[in-house]
Write a protein that holds these residues in place. Structure first.
Motif, mmCIF file in Angstrom:
data_model
loop_
_atom_site.group_PDB
_atom_site.id
_atom_site.type_symbol
_atom_site.label_atom_id
_atom_site.label_comp_id
_atom_site.label_asym_id
_atom_site.label_seq_id
_atom_site.Cartn_x
_atom_site.Cartn_y
_atom_site.Cartn_z
ATOM 1 N N LEU A 228 0.798 -1.227 0.000
ATOM 2 C CA LEU A 228 0.000 0.000 0.000
ATOM 3 C C LEU A 228 0.830 1.276 0.000
ATOM 4 C CD1 LEU A 228 -2.726 -1.020 2.619
ATOM 5 C CD2 LEU A 228 -2.797 -1.241 0.125
ATOM 6 N N ILE A 229 2.154 1.167 0.064
ATOM 7 C CA ILE A 229 3.016 2.333 0.192
ATOM 8 C C ILE A 229 3.869 2.501 -1.066
ATOM 9 C CG2 ILE A 229 4.829 3.422 1.583
ATOM 10 C CD1 ILE A 229 2.179 3.049 3.044
ATOM 11 N N TYR A 230 4.027 3.752 -1.488
ATOM 12 C CA TYR A 230 4.935 4.004 -2.610
ATOM 13 C C TYR A 230 5.681 5.317 -2.396
ATOM 14 C CZ TYR A 230 1.441 7.312 -4.527
ATOM 15 O OH TYR A 230 0.579 8.356 -4.716
ATOM 16 N N PRO A 231 6.924 5.396 -2.911
ATOM 17 C CA PRO A 231 7.690 6.640 -2.791
ATOM 18 C C PRO A 231 7.168 7.679 -3.774
ATOM 19 C CG PRO A 231 8.972 5.003 -3.968
ATOM 20 C CD PRO A 231 7.719 4.313 -3.531
ATOM 21 N N ALA A 232 7.037 8.917 -3.302
ATOM 22 C CA ALA A 232 6.496 10.011 -4.114
ATOM 23 C C ALA A 232 7.538 11.122 -4.197
ATOM 24 C CB ALA A 232 5.204 10.532 -3.492
ATOM 25 N N PRO B 164 -9.277 16.971 -8.322
ATOM 26 C CA PRO B 164 -9.847 16.802 -6.977
ATOM 27 C C PRO B 164 -8.987 17.461 -5.902
ATOM 28 C CG PRO B 164 -8.803 14.768 -7.712
ATOM 29 C CD PRO B 164 -8.787 15.697 -8.899
ATOM 30 N N HIS B 165 -9.629 17.989 -4.883
ATOM 31 C CA HIS B 165 -8.955 18.593 -3.744
ATOM 32 C C HIS B 165 -9.456 17.926 -2.463
ATOM 33 C CE1 HIS B 165 -8.070 21.597 -6.776
ATOM 34 N NE2 HIS B 165 -7.260 22.219 -5.944
ATOM 35 N N ASP B 166 -8.595 17.891 -1.463
ATOM 36 C CA ASP B 166 -8.982 17.264 -0.201
ATOM 37 C C ASP B 166 -9.816 18.236 0.633
ATOM 38 O OD1 ASP B 166 -7.329 18.979 1.354
ATOM 39 O OD2 ASP B 166 -5.625 17.614 1.225
ATOM 40 N N PRO B 167 -10.380 17.786 1.746
ATOM 41 C CA PRO B 167 -11.233 18.664 2.561
ATOM 42 C C PRO B 167 -10.545 19.910 3.089
ATOM 43 C CG PRO B 167 -11.656 16.371 3.116
ATOM 44 C CD PRO B 167 -10.463 16.382 2.210
ATOM 45 N N ASP B 168 -9.212 19.904 3.133
ATOM 46 C CA ASP B 168 -8.478 21.101 3.546
ATOM 47 C C ASP B 168 -8.174 22.034 2.384
ATOM 48 O OD1 ASP B 168 -8.472 20.418 6.192
ATOM 49 O OD2 ASP B 168 -6.473 19.527 6.184
ATOM 50 N N GLY B 169 -8.572 21.633 1.170
ATOM 51 C CA GLY B 169 -8.383 22.478 0.002
ATOM 52 C C GLY B 169 -7.128 22.210 -0.799
ATOM 53 N N ALA B 170 -6.305 21.250 -0.377
ATOM 54 C CA ALA B 170 -5.076 20.940 -1.111
ATOM 55 C C ALA B 170 -5.377 19.980 -2.256
ATOM 56 C CB ALA B 170 -4.045 20.326 -0.172
ATOM 57 N N PRO B 171 -4.708 20.148 -3.402
ATOM 58 C CA PRO B 171 -4.960 19.237 -4.526
ATOM 59 C C PRO B 171 -4.491 17.825 -4.217
ATOM 60 C CG PRO B 171 -3.077 20.649 -4.987
ATOM 61 C CD PRO B 171 -3.689 21.167 -3.725
ATOM 62 N N HIS B 172 -5.223 16.843 -4.701
ATOM 63 C CA HIS B 172 -4.796 15.457 -4.566
ATOM 64 C C HIS B 172 -3.449 15.251 -5.264
ATOM 65 C CE1 HIS B 172 -8.840 13.262 -3.620
ATOM 66 N NE2 HIS B 172 -8.643 14.313 -2.857
ATOM 67 N N TYR B 173 -2.675 14.348 -4.733
ATOM 68 C CA TYR B 173 -1.397 14.008 -5.357
ATOM 69 C C TYR B 173 -1.678 13.233 -6.645
ATOM 70 C CZ TYR B 173 3.535 12.733 -5.576
ATOM 71 O OH TYR B 173 4.854 12.597 -5.951
ATOM 72 N N PRO B 174 -0.964 13.539 -7.735
ATOM 73 C CA PRO B 174 -1.154 12.791 -8.985
ATOM 74 C C PRO B 174 -0.898 11.299 -8.778
ATOM 75 C CG PRO B 174 0.152 14.762 -9.363
ATOM 76 C CD PRO B 174 0.031 14.628 -7.881
ATOM 77 N N MET B 175 -1.589 10.471 -9.534
ATOM 78 C CA MET B 175 -1.489 9.028 -9.330
ATOM 79 C C MET B 175 -0.381 8.372 -10.139
ATOM 80 S SD MET B 175 -5.536 7.975 -9.353
ATOM 81 C CE MET B 175 -6.751 8.844 -8.372
ATOM 82 N N ASP B 176 0.345 9.144 -10.932
ATOM 83 C CA ASP B 176 1.321 8.580 -11.861
ATOM 84 C C ASP B 176 2.348 7.667 -11.194
ATOM 85 O OD1 ASP B 176 0.249 11.200 -12.381
ATOM 86 O OD2 ASP B 176 1.331 11.202 -14.285
#
Length: 296
Positions: A105-109, A131-143
């Motif tokens: 479940l873990i990957y280096p980003a 998409p943005h999280d509830p704090d307003g930050a953009p989701h990390y790209p899934m690449d």
């Protein structure tokens, strides 16, 4: 160091905790949280613990910890010793991370904030929503979910700055039932939505864990049964419930209390000296005055 063992608990005794970060002075919002935890512990015949969430070793200092203890003592609070300091339990968080890694479940980003921002901007210019999280930050790209492991290890060995993130999609696929938590005095059942946060960071390049990971490990190892904290962490509970489920940890009862807002209508921050307890003490404010200010 051996992995910490779960406590042998008297399940009839409620356990509460106040868990500030010693990276600044306490303000009225912290006082509300501390006093509510103490009030709940007293009302239920429970225990009150104090935890220093000093995982951010670059910003947390012994001087701030001393000021926190002084302020809490001035308010008339007492707690069980010893105080738990996250900086002394890094191995516990690493063990939890290793268990998640063993599940794949873990990957280096490797992307920086600037690179993430650039991707979001490109998507927006092409008419795509991001998409943005509830704090307003953009989701990390899934690449990077599918980066070649050997290439990732090479980059890490070369000293490339990175964090470790949770593959949210894969984590959710391992759940056997919907996630929820019990909230507030009326024991409302709240449906968790961890997907709203995207691939959250669990191990930061500038700190030896993340808030999400360390807080669920600490609560479990300390046997915390009731978490009373600010409304600003309400949505983060979805991530915490997911990690508890994946790691086989118990779920406390949650209560998210109102926030104390500044003159600008925003949540108080540690940089606002006028709301600092030390500043108010110097003006002659009493602990009883603080309770009146907080509506207690």
């Amino acid at each position: 160091m051996a992995e910490e063992a779960m406590p042998d608990l008297d399940h009839h005794t409620p356990i509460f905790r106040f868990a500030p970060s010693p990276n600044g002075v306490l303000h009225l919002g912290h006082a509300l949280s501390a006093l509510l935890n103490a009030k709940c512990a007293k009302a239920t015949g429970g225990r009150l613990l104090l935890r220093m969430e000093d995982i951010d070793i670059g910003r947390c200092t012994p001087a701030f910890e001393r000021s926190i203890v002084d302020d809490l003592t001035w308010l008339g609070l007492t707690w069980e010793e010893p105080v738990r300091r996250q900086s002394e339990h890094i191995d516990a968080y690493r063990a939890a991370l290793d268990r998640l890694a063993a599940l794949g479940l873990i990957y280096p980003a490797f992307l920086s904030r600037g690179e993430i921002k650039a991707q979001v901007k490109r998507a927006s210019s092409n008419g795509q929503s991001w998409p943005h999280d509830p704090d307003g930050a953009p989701h990390y790209p899934m690449d990077e979910r599918c980066l070649d492991p050997l290439d990732a290890q090479r980059r890490i060995a070369q000293g490339e700055r990175h964090s470790l993130r949770l593959n949210m999609g894969k984590a959710l696929s391992l759940l056997n039932a919907p996630l929820n938590w019990t909230e507030g005095a009326d024991n409302a059942t709240i449906t968790a939505d961890p997907a709203a946060w995207g691939d959250v960071i669990l191990w930061r390049s500038d700190a030896p864990s993340s808030y999400h990971l360390s807080v669920v490990v600490d609560d479990a190892l300390q046997g915390v049964t009731h978490v009373v904290r600010g409304r600003d962490l309400y949505h983060a509970t979805s991530v915490h419930r997911l990690l508890q489920s994946l790691l086989g940890l118990p779920a406390p009862h949650y209560t998210h209390h109102r926030l104390i807002l500044g003159s600008d209508g925003r949540k108080l921050s540690k940089s606002e000296g006028a709301s600092g307890l030390g500043y108010l003490r110097a003006l002659g404010t009493s602990p009883a005055d603080i309770r009146v200010l907080l509506g207690l």
